[in-house]
Scaffold this active site. Sequence first.
Site, PDB file in Angstrom:
ATOM      1  CB  THR A  13      -0.907   0.011   1.246  1.00 34.14           C
ATOM      2  OG1 THR A  13      -1.616  -1.222   1.291  1.00 34.14           O
ATOM      3  CG2 THR A  13      -1.899   1.154   1.189  1.00 34.14           C
ATOM      4  CD  GLU A 119       8.975  13.958   9.177  1.00 37.21           C
ATOM      5  OE1 GLU A 119       9.792  14.878   9.147  1.00 37.21           O
ATOM      6  OE2 GLU A 119       8.298  13.668  10.182  1.00 37.21           O
ATOM      7  CB  VAL A 122       7.728   9.246  14.257  1.00 36.46           C
ATOM      8  CG1 VAL A 122       6.876   9.749  15.421  1.00 36.46           C
ATOM      9  CG2 VAL A 122       8.907   8.451  14.769  1.00 36.46           C
ATOM     10  CB  ILE A 126       2.244  14.350  11.488  1.00 33.73           C
ATOM     11  CG1 ILE A 126       0.838  13.748  11.448  1.00 33.73           C
ATOM     12  CG2 ILE A 126       2.281  15.662  12.247  1.00 33.73           C
ATOM     13  CD1 ILE A 126       0.323  13.310  12.811  1.00 33.73           C
ATOM     14  N   GLY A 177     -10.093  -1.670   8.368  1.00 33.48           N
ATOM     15  CA  GLY A 177      -8.698  -1.681   7.937  1.00 33.48           C
ATOM     16  C   GLY A 177      -7.777  -0.858   8.829  1.00 33.48           C
ATOM     17  CD  GLU A 180      -1.436  -5.087  10.865  1.00 38.50           C
ATOM     18  OE1 GLU A 180      -1.531  -6.135  10.188  1.00 38.50           O
ATOM     19  OE2 GLU A 180      -0.831  -4.082  10.478  1.00 38.50           O
ATOM     20  CG  ASP A 191       2.828   1.083  16.166  1.00 39.65           C
ATOM     21  OD1 ASP A 191       3.370   0.771  15.094  1.00 39.65           O
ATOM     22  OD2 ASP A 191       2.302   2.198  16.367  1.00 39.65           O
ATOM     23  CE  LYS A 195       3.947   4.519  14.882  1.00 37.84           C
ATOM     24  NZ  LYS A 195       2.464   4.444  14.856  1.00 37.84           N
ATOM     25  N   GLY A 292      -1.454   4.858   6.891  1.00 38.15           N
ATOM     26  CA  GLY A 292      -2.168   4.825   5.626  1.00 38.15           C
ATOM     27  C   GLY A 292      -1.219   5.160   4.495  1.00 38.15           C
TER      28      GLY A 292
END
Lengths: 414, 414
Positions: A13, A119, A122, A126, A177, A180, A191, A195, A292
């Site tokens: 994706t 970039e 994280v 943004i 979506g 997971e 996760d 970050k 995304g």
Amino acid sequence: MSTTRIALLGFGTVGQAVARLILAQPDVSLTHVFNRHVARKRVDWLPGVTWTESIDDILAARPDIVIEVVGGRDPAGHWIAQALASGADVVTANKQLIANEGDRLLADASRNGRRLLFEAAVAGGIPVIRGIREGLAGDRLTRVLGVLNGTCNYILTRMESAHLGFDEALAEAQAAGFAEADPTDDLDGYDARAKLSILARVALGYALPPERIACGSIRPVRDIDFVYAAQLGTTIRQVSRAIVEGDGLVAGVTPGLVPTGAPLARAVRNQNIVVVTGDAGGDTGFFGFGAGGGPTAVAVMSDVLALSGHRVAAPAGTPDARQPVSVRAGMRERQYVRFVVDDRPGIIAAIASACAAHAINIDSVLQIPWADKQALPFVVTLDPCEPASLVPALAAMRALPFNVAEPFAMPFVE
Amino acid sequence: MSTTRIALLGFGTVGQAVARLILAQPDVSLTHVFNRHVARKRVDWLPGVTWTESIDDILAARPDIVIEVVGGRDPAGHWIAQALASGADVVTANKQLIANEGDRLLADASRNGRRLLFEAAVAGGIPVIRGIREGLAGDRLTRVLGVLNGTCNYILTRMESAHLGFDEALAEAQAAGFAEADPTDDLDGYDARAKLSILARVALGYALPPERIACGSIRPVRDIDFVYAAQLGTTIRQVSRAIVEGDGLVAGVTPGLVPTGAPLARAVRNQNIVVVTGDAGGDTGFFGFGAGGGPTAVAVMSDVLALSGHRVAAPAGTPDARQPVSVRAGMRERQYVRFVVDDRPGIIAAIASACAAHAINIDSVLQIPWADKQALPFVVTLDPCEPASLVPALAAMRALPFNVAEPFAMPFVE
């Protein structure tokens, strides 16, 4: 300016979204796409691209920039090291890799006179790494606070706004979506802590390996907690925080109560937000979509354009990180403890004496009307207390015989 | 790395804060401070600095970077041009200058092989110029929405939270140092439109001179408007917006209704916020403190460090701005119109026929109980309508005989 030649590792994706953005830019050209079983991935809207499942093909082509959006630490880390050694700059979206092996890979880059940008690792689209590292370069930052996991935020804000139970909200997130099939990394904080580890390095200058960051899961959060949270003028978020405390850090990922009007409460659905506090600039925040294809691809492309426009110092350099003297999961702060009990006389007395035994003051007791007296939820809030007192007090409360579910504690994050 | 030598033009609140940040940084050194009546400004915490009231002294000293925090278009623009010509890079916080003469000065910089940076000119300490230009470089942005003036936001959010009248809130803002003795530039939108002009250039690539941006003052906002706004699920902000619409733009600074949960509603007191919308990344936002010595100095220093660390392309270059085919102040959107009337039969009928005559649908009529029937405030909301219909309809409503105050209209900003 001559055309910058780009090889893309990973055509899922994010990789596909990156490819589309590359097509829209002058002066950059996608020459190679690498993926396992690449034949299945080939698309006709990328004419002139070489498709390969051999990393050696990529290295032999001597691209100017290698983009890594495969994910996972191995073999991605090995490929990045090879790409840097072969003379390519590298852009990656790989948070686990950067959190765990970033210093080593940045040193690799420096030694090879190349640059490694991340970039997208994280908070997706943004521009928080660039915003902190460059935009706030002149300040001394002492705190990073964030909502860094879109899956948790989707679940919690759907529980909040649609009054869903945890399992319903998780199922909805999976169907949409945003989660997971195995949501462990998201729900249990792994996760977010990767970050946070990167942000602590970039914003605070501290080496904070992910495993030193305590994780509290959001799984115990129930819909009733949102009712009590609202009574307290707050809502619930998965909060990631790293705070300078003397020569050490307070660092953790935890469900927490945040005031309804506070910045962290503003992140809804799958949004992310990061707020940093500086001595001179005060609180500065960044929000948007943290995951995304589109947002992540924007972050990747911004790094690519920084490299191709020579807007990044070469070599990037890796200023030494400070080592925190201590890392604590919590600090002196207010606490929320939700019990589910088989109702009987003496419950508050028992809880109160467990608190008193550790010199903790009860601030309030909240109980909304409830039909099921065998599984009655109610909340006790505690005045600010040190973790050293809270931990044994909670252990004592957990052992009380009237509990029908594990008491659930979380801090008020102010 | 050799030390970067810096000359500072202007030693007011921002200049002093910048000087303190320079002291805290290695590899940069403040060599000259320029100010009128400089003897009054001299401080003992800047040893070794040359104090001067002669711009020629500054130019003759050949600094690497000149920082301009004097403000005003003239002579600041002339000094910046001279500094660029003399071989210095320039950092400025001067929004009016950049908004009105930025393209010419950037061309000057380019011609001289120098760089001109202006992060502090928009939204103070919030790294929004860098965030957009670099962090979102890979996206195509189509909208900028912001709360860009801290004075207006302080007044409006104090009216909202403390139920103050406009004059009380203004007086409080002046006492707190958040508003000037003459607040015209802030209240009437001229400050915000200069910043919006710069953002339109940086984010959207359009040349949008300040004078092409319509300004609506916040002065007509009354405390009662917050009561009606709340009934509508909204609050009131001074909204700055530039939206791509075909080959043209919608651009304006106006009081507007924003949904209570929307990003713009989140800016409180003297905070600023900017939200940009991109094709790939969706909405991305930046918030923090848009003015004040500390935050503005952080933005200035970030530019200084970018220049001294060679993180900025040299020369900066000035990609040509597109010229918008048209600039409209508003678009098809819902409207709020607040009347104050001498109550009598037939008022709603008269308003309804003024609307019907221009094919505008009334959406709702709101009226809270009110004692004074000679000065009764009430609100009519209108279904989405084009400015071409709204303007004559409002003119007709203004002429109705029962008004005891000018009807006040503002859009719903979604």
